[in-house]
Design a protein around this motif. Structure first.
Motif, PDB file in Angstrom:
ATOM      1  N   ASN A   1      25.536  55.384  53.069  1.00 60.93           N
ATOM      2  CA  ASN A   1      25.713  55.496  51.608  1.00 60.93           C
ATOM      3  C   ASN A   1      26.999  54.861  51.082  1.00 60.93           C
ATOM      4  O   ASN A   1      27.566  55.305  50.081  1.00 60.93           O
ATOM      5  CB  ASN A   1      25.647  56.969  51.166  1.00 60.93           C
ATOM      6  N   PHE A   2      27.477  53.813  51.752  1.00 65.24           N
ATOM      7  CA  PHE A   2      28.603  53.044  51.229  1.00 65.24           C
ATOM      8  C   PHE A   2      28.093  52.013  50.228  1.00 65.24           C
ATOM      9  O   PHE A   2      27.005  51.443  50.411  1.00 65.24           O
ATOM     10  CB  PHE A   2      29.340  52.320  52.356  1.00 65.24           C
ATOM     11  N   LEU A   3      28.882  51.768  49.195  1.00 61.87           N
ATOM     12  CA  LEU A   3      28.581  50.696  48.244  1.00 61.87           C
ATOM     13  C   LEU A   3      29.374  49.449  48.612  1.00 61.87           C
ATOM     14  O   LEU A   3      30.586  49.525  48.835  1.00 61.87           O
ATOM     15  CB  LEU A   3      28.924  51.120  46.816  1.00 61.87           C
ATOM     16  N   ASP A   4      28.701  48.320  48.675  1.00 63.62           N
ATOM     17  CA  ASP A   4      29.341  47.032  48.934  1.00 63.62           C
ATOM     18  C   ASP A   4      29.818  46.484  47.599  1.00 63.62           C
ATOM     19  O   ASP A   4      29.010  46.078  46.755  1.00 63.62           O
ATOM     20  CB  ASP A   4      28.332  46.095  49.590  1.00 63.62           C
ATOM     21  N   ILE A   5      31.130  46.497  47.389  1.00 67.34           N
ATOM     22  CA  ILE A   5      31.692  46.109  46.089  1.00 67.34           C
ATOM     23  C   ILE A   5      32.715  45.003  46.277  1.00 67.34           C
ATOM     24  O   ILE A   5      33.638  45.123  47.089  1.00 67.34           O
ATOM     25  CB  ILE A   5      32.367  47.315  45.394  1.00 67.34           C
ATOM     26  N   GLU A   6      32.553  43.917  45.528  1.00 68.98           N
ATOM     27  CA  GLU A   6      33.513  42.815  45.579  1.00 68.98           C
ATOM     28  C   GLU A   6      34.702  43.116  44.679  1.00 68.98           C
ATOM     29  O   GLU A   6      34.546  43.651  43.578  1.00 68.98           O
ATOM     30  CB  GLU A   6      32.843  41.514  45.131  1.00 68.98           C
ATOM     31  N   THR A   7      35.874  42.756  45.149  1.00 71.05           N
ATOM     32  CA  THR A   7      37.091  42.907  44.353  1.00 71.05           C
ATOM     33  C   THR A   7      37.657  41.520  44.047  1.00 71.05           C
ATOM     34  O   THR A   7      37.314  40.544  44.714  1.00 71.05           O
ATOM     35  CB  THR A   7      38.126  43.762  45.107  1.00 71.05           C
ATOM     36  N   PRO A   8      38.537  41.404  43.045  1.00 68.94           N
ATOM     37  CA  PRO A   8      38.996  40.080  42.601  1.00 68.94           C
ATOM     38  C   PRO A   8      39.748  39.290  43.667  1.00 68.94           C
ATOM     39  O   PRO A   8      40.453  39.854  44.505  1.00 68.94           O
ATOM     40  CB  PRO A   8      39.923  40.408  41.430  1.00 68.94           C
ATOM     41  N   ILE A   9      39.550  37.978  43.616  1.00 64.87           N
ATOM     42  CA  ILE A   9      40.322  37.057  44.453  1.00 64.87           C
ATOM     43  C   ILE A   9      41.567  36.597  43.709  1.00 64.87           C
ATOM     44  O   ILE A   9      42.643  36.469  44.289  1.00 64.87           O
ATOM     45  CB  ILE A   9      39.457  35.841  44.863  1.00 64.87           C
ATOM     46  N   LEU A  10      41.454  36.354  42.426  1.00 66.78           N
ATOM     47  CA  LEU A  10      42.611  36.034  41.599  1.00 66.78           C
ATOM     48  C   LEU A  10      43.188  37.346  41.092  1.00 66.78           C
ATOM     49  O   LEU A  10      42.578  38.031  40.277  1.00 66.78           O
ATOM     50  CB  LEU A  10      42.211  35.136  40.426  1.00 66.78           C
ATOM     51  N   THR A  11      44.353  37.708  41.576  1.00 66.83           N
ATOM     52  CA  THR A  11      44.908  39.014  41.241  1.00 66.83           C
ATOM     53  C   THR A  11      46.402  38.907  40.992  1.00 66.83           C
ATOM     54  O   THR A  11      46.937  37.809  40.813  1.00 66.83           O
ATOM     55  CB  THR A  11      44.576  40.028  42.360  1.00 66.83           C
ATOM     56  N   LYS A  12      47.092  40.051  41.025  1.00 65.30           N
ATOM     57  CA  LYS A  12      48.504  40.107  40.665  1.00 65.30           C
ATOM     58  C   LYS A  12      49.371  40.084  41.922  1.00 65.30           C
ATOM     59  O   LYS A  12      49.039  40.727  42.921  1.00 65.30           O
ATOM     60  CB  LYS A  12      48.754  41.395  39.888  1.00 65.30           C
ATOM     61  N   SER A  13      50.463  39.361  41.866  1.00 65.51           N
ATOM     62  CA  SER A  13      51.402  39.338  42.990  1.00 65.51           C
ATOM     63  C   SER A  13      52.208  40.629  42.994  1.00 65.51           C
ATOM     64  O   SER A  13      52.816  41.005  41.990  1.00 65.51           O
ATOM     65  CB  SER A  13      52.347  38.141  42.861  1.00 65.51           C
ATOM     66  N   THR A  14      52.168  41.342  44.150  1.00 68.37           N
ATOM     67  CA  THR A  14      52.915  42.589  44.276  1.00 68.37           C
ATOM     68  C   THR A  14      53.699  42.567  45.583  1.00 68.37           C
ATOM     69  O   THR A  14      53.239  42.011  46.574  1.00 68.37           O
ATOM     70  CB  THR A  14      51.963  43.811  44.280  1.00 68.37           C
ATOM     71  N   PRO A  15      54.890  43.190  45.596  1.00 64.32           N
ATOM     72  CA  PRO A  15      55.724  43.169  46.810  1.00 64.32           C
ATOM     73  C   PRO A  15      55.226  44.171  47.844  1.00 64.32           C
ATOM     74  O   PRO A  15      55.706  45.288  47.930  1.00 64.32           O
ATOM     75  CB  PRO A  15      57.107  43.561  46.269  1.00 64.32           C
ATOM     76  N   GLU A  16      54.258  43.764  48.686  1.00 67.57           N
ATOM     77  CA  GLU A  16      53.643  44.700  49.637  1.00 67.57           C
ATOM     78  C   GLU A  16      53.916  44.342  51.088  1.00 67.57           C
ATOM     79  O   GLU A  16      53.587  45.107  51.981  1.00 67.57           O
ATOM     80  CB  GLU A  16      52.132  44.751  49.421  1.00 67.57           C
TER      81      GLU A  16
END
Length: 584
Positions: free
Chosen positions: A155-170
């Motif tokens: 019961n997992f949902l396959d969900i795409e997330t953005p490729i163009l996103t925000k630069s964060t210090p991770e």
């Protein structure tokens, strides 16, 4: 156009007329006969041309390696002496009736030997024709198909997330993409979908997964690429034990279905235990050698002076106990002594055991000055040493001892063939420190700043803060970290506190993470997740030594693509439109 695949033909197809399409793999002209190994993605089959068919035979004489052709012919059984047990089609061959040449080929500029050097990557489309590489790509497809089936069943949902996103210090450096509509501003390619999958939990998505492309601008090695693929998983209302249990079942299913190996229950080691016993947080448990601490034996002042260690530092004295005495000549010991200097260890001490019953008289050692019978008895008892063993000792700071003995352990395991290649030893590493100090002495998140705290030290001094334990977990198989995850922080005040501790100012918090901190204020649920490295998993399953062997179009170790000649320069007009100027 084709009626059968080359690699699928068997004895049951004898006397059948077949149409085969593929590439000429090998040619043998024996005068009266021409034998052609025809190849497609399923394998090889031998095709025979006979000289009495003059027109067809003359046509076959023109064939060269890698010509793309179609064969029409009759399947027949090979003579007993000509059967080839090394290939699945070795009992049969195809007697050619007709030949069509779709396309000729230039001489192939690469060898047929397994290699991932720049010239092979330049002609990767030819390299992919090799059956070993092709099988790797097929196995990768099988793995992703199986993962999708398992995740959907749960019961997992396959969900795409953005490729163009925000630069964060991770962590690692981002790959940046300039915005034409917003001159001087940039998107970042995601190092992982970390914030988006947490936002999905906040949005009420119960179980998320994605086979996600990720990008990190960092130094490369055999198990790392600038763009890689991870199996991204996030679940709400779950603890670390529950998510580890699910992932363990997932990995067991993959190993069982793909290579028919049954994995036992995964053992669990704490981070500090792994470092103490193996010198690293991703130990290869196939190697039976372990680090043994003897700091409690050498505690006198003259011991400290002999080993030349600074009593004001956090020091450690430890050893490796290894058999195979005959292997360790004076020359070999010197080689290992030089080897550990790469990891800043000053000296490698040793004790060679000839006769354990004779005490100090039955050994050869480089610490003779400080080794009396009482001390030697303690060492022998703690290491369970026996005749023929050699003990390698290092005394230094904890970090140097762990690193140098950990690397020496790996080298000795390889040199002495102690590691069984087709054995599988998975292990969970848990209870990582929440922080470590970077080269500048500043606190940095061990995993990432969204990792929940498992154990909080009450005192607020810098040293005590470093001892905080995170609710995190890494999955290691045969010395490769194939996944890492954690329970997440879901309280915005705790999230802000972590940002404060690692030196992210309130202004940067608001600018870089403001949207996420605000989202945590709207009833965020407890949640946890993990990211599994698809490339590394397939590398292990295929027995490859480099993840480039399991990626269709990989980059070189310098992050370039010889095939497309990227990265490349951009015309001045385009850069001007983006508001970018190149400064040499």
């Amino acid at each position: 156009m084709r009626s059968q695949y080359c690699g699928h033909l068997r004895i049951i197809h004898i006397k059948k007329i077949v149409n085969l399409c593929g590439w000429v793999h090998k040619i043998r002209n024996l005068g009266q006969f021409i034998f052609v190994d025809l190849r497609d993605w399923t394998g090889l089959v031998q095709v025979i041309f006979q000289s009495h068919d003059n027109s067809l035979f003359d046509q076959a004489k023109n064939l060269k390696n890698e010509f793309c052709i179609r064969i029409r012919g009759c399947v027949q059984e090979r003579d007993i002496i000509n059967k080839n047990t090394k290939i699945k089609t070795g009992e049969i061959e195809v007697l050619a009736h007709n030949l069509k040449i779709f396309n000729v080929s230039l001489p192939i500029p690469i060898s047929n030997v397994n290699n991932t050097n720049d010239i092979h990557l330049k002609y990767r489309y030819l390299d992919l024709r090799r059956l070993d590489i092709l099988k790797n790509i097929q196995k990768r497809s099988e793995v992703t198909h199986l993962i999708r089936k398992i995740m959907e069943k749960n019961n997992f949902l396959d969900i795409e997330t953005p490729i163009l996103t925000k630069s964060t210090p991770e962590g690692a450096r981002d790959y940046l993409v300039p915005s034409r509509n917003y001159p001087g501003q940039f998107y970042a390619l995601p190092q992982s979908p970390q914030l988006f999958k947490q936002l999905l939990m906040i949005s009420g998505i119960d179980k998320y997964y994605q086979i996600a492309k990720c990008f990190r601008d960092e130094d490369l090695r055999s198990d790392r690429q600038p763009e890689f693929t991870q199996i991204d998983i996030e679940i709400s209302f779950i603890n670390s034990i529950q998510i580890r249990c699910f992932v363990e079942k997932l990995i067991k299913s993959i190993w069982s279905k793909i290579i028919h190996v049954k994995l036992n229950k995964f053992p669990i080691l704490s981070f500090h235990e792994a470092m103490a016993r193996y010198g690293c947080d991703k130990p290869d448990l196939r190697n039976p050698i372990e680090i043994i601490d003897i700091s409690d034996i050498f505690i006198d002042k003259h011991h400290i002076e002999f080993f030349q260690i600074n009593p004001n530092h956090n020091n450690r004295i430890a050893l490796l106990c290894v058999s195979e005495k005959k292997f360790f000549s004076r020359k070999n010991i010197d080689i290992y002594a030089q080897y550990i200097k790469k990891y800043n260890a000053k000296k490698l001490f040793y004790i060679k055991i000839n006769n354990i019953k004779k005490g100090c008289q039955g050994i050869q050692t480089s610490i003779k000055k400080i080794l009396d019978e009482k001390t030697w008895k303690k060492i022998a008892s703690k290491t369970y040493a026996k005749n023929g063993d050699i003990l390698f000792i290092i005394a230094d700071t904890i970090e140097i001892v762990n690193k140098s003995l950990g690397m020496l352990r790996i080298k000795l395991g390889n040199d002495l063939n102690l590691v069984k290649e087709y054995e599988w030893k998975p292990v969970w590493i848990i209870n990582f420190p929440l922080f470590f100090k970077n080269a500048k002495g500043n606190l940095t998140s061990m995993h990432h700043p969204f990792t929940a705290i498992k154990k909080i030290k009450k005192k607020d001094s810098s040293n005590e803060i470093e001892k905080n334990v995170s609710d995190s977990y890494d999955l290691v198989i045969n010395g490769y970290e194939i996944g890492g995850g954690s329970v997440r922080i879901y309280d915005y005040k705790k999230q802000e506190k972590i940002f404060d501790l690692i030196g992210i100012s309130k202004n940067i918090q608001l600018k870089k993470f403001g949207f996420f901190i605000e989202a945590l204020k709207y009833g965020a649920p407890p949640h946890a997740g993990i990211a599994l490295g698809l490339d590394r998993i397939v590398m292990l399953l295929t027995g490859s030594k480099n993840i480039r062997d399991v990626i269709a179009f990989p980059k070189t170790t310098s992050a370039s693509c010889p095939l497309t000649n990227s990265p490349s320069t951009i015309k001045h007009d385009i850069l001007k439109e983006l508001g970018i100027k190149i400064i040499k």
